[in-house]
Design a protein around this motif. Structure first.
Motif, PDB file in Angstrom:
ATOM      1  N   MET A   1       0.824  -1.203   0.000  1.00 56.01           N
ATOM      2  CA  MET A   1       0.000   0.000   0.000  1.00 56.01           C
ATOM      3  C   MET A   1       0.862   1.259   0.000  1.00 56.01           C
ATOM      4  SD  MET A   1      -3.231   0.954   0.299  1.00 56.01           S
ATOM      5  CE  MET A   1      -3.853   2.563   0.335  1.00 56.01           C
ATOM      6  N   ILE A   2       1.810   1.369   0.951  1.00 57.03           N
ATOM      7  CA  ILE A   2       2.757   2.497   0.971  1.00 57.03           C
ATOM      8  C   ILE A   2       4.167   1.921   0.894  1.00 57.03           C
ATOM      9  CG2 ILE A   2       3.657   4.470   2.261  1.00 57.03           C
ATOM     10  CD1 ILE A   2       0.956   4.608   3.713  1.00 57.03           C
ATOM     11  N   HIS A   3       4.913   2.390  -0.092  1.00 60.69           N
ATOM     12  CA  HIS A   3       6.293   1.935  -0.260  1.00 60.69           C
ATOM     13  C   HIS A   3       7.171   3.153  -0.465  1.00 60.69           C
ATOM     14  CE1 HIS A   3       4.700  -2.098  -0.708  1.00 60.69           C
ATOM     15  NE2 HIS A   3       3.859  -1.620  -1.605  1.00 60.69           N
ATOM     16  N   ALA A   4       8.225   3.252   0.304  1.00 57.52           N
ATOM     17  CA  ALA A   4       9.175   4.352   0.163  1.00 57.52           C
ATOM     18  C   ALA A   4      10.582   3.779   0.164  1.00 57.52           C
ATOM     19  CB  ALA A   4       9.016   5.357   1.299  1.00 57.52           C
ATOM     20  N   ARG A   5      11.440   4.296  -0.709  1.00 54.63           N
ATOM     21  CA  ARG A   5      12.823   3.874  -0.793  1.00 54.63           C
ATOM     22  C   ARG A   5      13.737   5.088  -0.813  1.00 54.63           C
ATOM     23  NH1 ARG A   5      11.171   0.361   1.005  1.00 54.63           N
ATOM     24  NH2 ARG A   5      10.641  -1.685   0.219  1.00 54.63           N
ATOM     25  N   ASP A   6      14.567   5.169   0.214  1.00 52.90           N
ATOM     26  CA  ASP A   6      15.583   6.222   0.312  1.00 52.90           C
ATOM     27  C   ASP A   6      15.002   7.619   0.115  1.00 52.90           C
ATOM     28  OD1 ASP A   6      17.670   4.341   0.752  1.00 52.90           O
ATOM     29  OD2 ASP A   6      17.705   3.913  -1.403  1.00 52.90           O
ATOM     30  N   LEU A   7      13.815   7.840   0.658  1.00 50.97           N
ATOM     31  CA  LEU A   7      13.152   9.133   0.548  1.00 50.97           C
ATOM     32  C   LEU A   7      13.946  10.174   1.333  1.00 50.97           C
ATOM     33  CD1 LEU A   7      10.537   9.825  -0.934  1.00 50.97           C
ATOM     34  CD2 LEU A   7       9.338   9.619   1.232  1.00 50.97           C
ATOM     35  N   ALA A   8      14.145  11.328   0.730  1.00 48.88           N
ATOM     36  CA  ALA A   8      14.905  12.389   1.390  1.00 48.88           C
ATOM     37  C   ALA A   8      14.332  13.745   1.010  1.00 48.88           C
ATOM     38  CB  ALA A   8      16.374  12.318   0.987  1.00 48.88           C
ATOM     39  N   ARG A   9      14.516  14.696   1.916  1.00 48.52           N
ATOM     40  CA  ARG A   9      14.113  16.078   1.651  1.00 48.52           C
ATOM     41  C   ARG A   9      15.130  17.003   2.299  1.00 48.52           C
ATOM     42  NH1 ARG A   9      11.049  19.528  -1.618  1.00 48.52           N
ATOM     43  NH2 ARG A   9      11.377  21.521  -0.618  1.00 48.52           N
ATOM     44  N   THR A  10      15.694  17.868   1.480  1.00 46.15           N
ATOM     45  CA  THR A  10      16.662  18.858   1.938  1.00 46.15           C
ATOM     46  C   THR A  10      16.090  20.244   1.685  1.00 46.15           C
ATOM     47  OG1 THR A  10      18.480  17.370   1.386  1.00 46.15           O
ATOM     48  CG2 THR A  10      19.033  19.689   1.684  1.00 46.15           C
ATOM     49  N   PHE A  11      16.208  21.108   2.672  1.00 45.58           N
ATOM     50  CA  PHE A  11      15.775  22.489   2.539  1.00 45.58           C
ATOM     51  C   PHE A  11      17.010  23.381   2.497  1.00 45.58           C
ATOM     52  CE2 PHE A  11      12.155  20.467   4.644  1.00 45.58           C
ATOM     53  CZ  PHE A  11      11.114  20.917   3.857  1.00 45.58           C
ATOM     54  N   LYS A  12      16.973  24.391   1.664  1.00 46.48           N
ATOM     55  CA  LYS A  12      18.058  25.371   1.586  1.00 46.48           C
ATOM     56  C   LYS A  12      17.738  26.527   2.519  1.00 46.48           C
ATOM     57  CE  LYS A  12      19.932  23.357  -2.090  1.00 46.48           C
ATOM     58  NZ  LYS A  12      20.720  22.212  -1.796  1.00 46.48           N
ATOM     59  N   THR A  13      18.706  26.898   3.328  1.00 41.05           N
ATOM     60  CA  THR A  13      18.560  28.049   4.210  1.00 41.05           C
ATOM     61  C   THR A  13      19.711  29.005   3.955  1.00 41.05           C
ATOM     62  OG1 THR A  13      19.867  27.142   6.021  1.00 41.05           O
ATOM     63  CG2 THR A  13      17.525  26.563   5.979  1.00 41.05           C
ATOM     64  N   LYS A  14      19.660  30.173   4.551  1.00 43.70           N
ATOM     65  CA  LYS A  14      20.759  31.121   4.409  1.00 43.70           C
ATOM     66  C   LYS A  14      22.044  30.562   4.996  1.00 43.70           C
ATOM     67  CE  LYS A  14      17.900  35.233   4.328  1.00 43.70           C
ATOM     68  NZ  LYS A  14      17.552  36.495   4.972  1.00 43.70           N
ATOM     69  N   ALA A  15      21.905  29.735   6.031  1.00 44.13           N
ATOM     70  CA  ALA A  15      23.078  29.154   6.687  1.00 44.13           C
ATOM     71  C   ALA A  15      23.594  27.901   5.977  1.00 44.13           C
ATOM     72  CB  ALA A  15      22.736  28.810   8.137  1.00 44.13           C
ATOM     73  N   GLY A  16      22.850  27.404   4.985  1.00 48.18           N
ATOM     74  CA  GLY A  16      23.259  26.190   4.275  1.00 48.18           C
ATOM     75  C   GLY A  16      22.084  25.262   4.082  1.00 48.18           C
ATOM     76  N   SER A  17      22.374  23.989   3.901  1.00 50.85           N
ATOM     77  CA  SER A  17      21.335  22.985   3.679  1.00 50.85           C
ATOM     78  C   SER A  17      20.974  22.271   4.971  1.00 50.85           C
ATOM     79  CB  SER A  17      21.813  21.948   2.667  1.00 50.85           C
ATOM     80  OG  SER A  17      22.014  22.537   1.419  1.00 50.85           O
TER      81      SER A  17
END
Length: 118
Positions: free
Chosen positions: A1-17
């Motif tokens: 039903m739900i399958h996730a593989r190596d899911l990632a999320r990066t946000f960019k900020t003024k100080a970096g990622s």
């Protein structure tokens, strides 16, 4: 039903990622209940937002109900229901005012809930 593989999320900020989610892999079968537990900032809400198509992943893949969250978000949304953490469900929320309190008559939206107060 739900399958996730190596899911990632990066946000960019003024100080970096900032890596909000890194390498999430999971499989949830139909009928299974799953809870995401962890401290503030652990990426729970971000992971759920990606799985519900509200936020695109930076990398990795996920499918819900057999539909890819990136390439077929409309089909994913037809398969799910999601109430996020910011949703007001307390006694002062609009939905609670319309429904009335236990032991009272149901409020009617057209009259601003006055019937529930009678």
């Amino acid at each position: 039903m739900i399958h996730a593989r190596d899911l990632a999320r990066t946000f960019k900020t003024k100080a970096g990622s900032v890596e909000a989610v890194r390498g999430l892999s999971l499989d949830v079968a139909e009928g299974e209940l799953v809870a995401f537990l962890g401290p503030n900032g652990a990426g729970k809400s971000t992971a759920l937002r990606m799985l519900t198509t509200l936020l695109p992943p930076s990398s990795g893949s996920a499918s819900v109900g057999g539909h890819d969250v990136v390439s077929d978000p409309a089909a994913v949304r037809r398969q799910i229901g999601y109430v996020g953490q910011g949703t007001q469900l307390g006694p002062l929320s609009p939905g609670a005012r319309r429904a009335g309190k236990p032991g009272q008559g149901a409020a009617h939206e057209h009259d601003g809930g006055s019937e529930a107060r009678r």
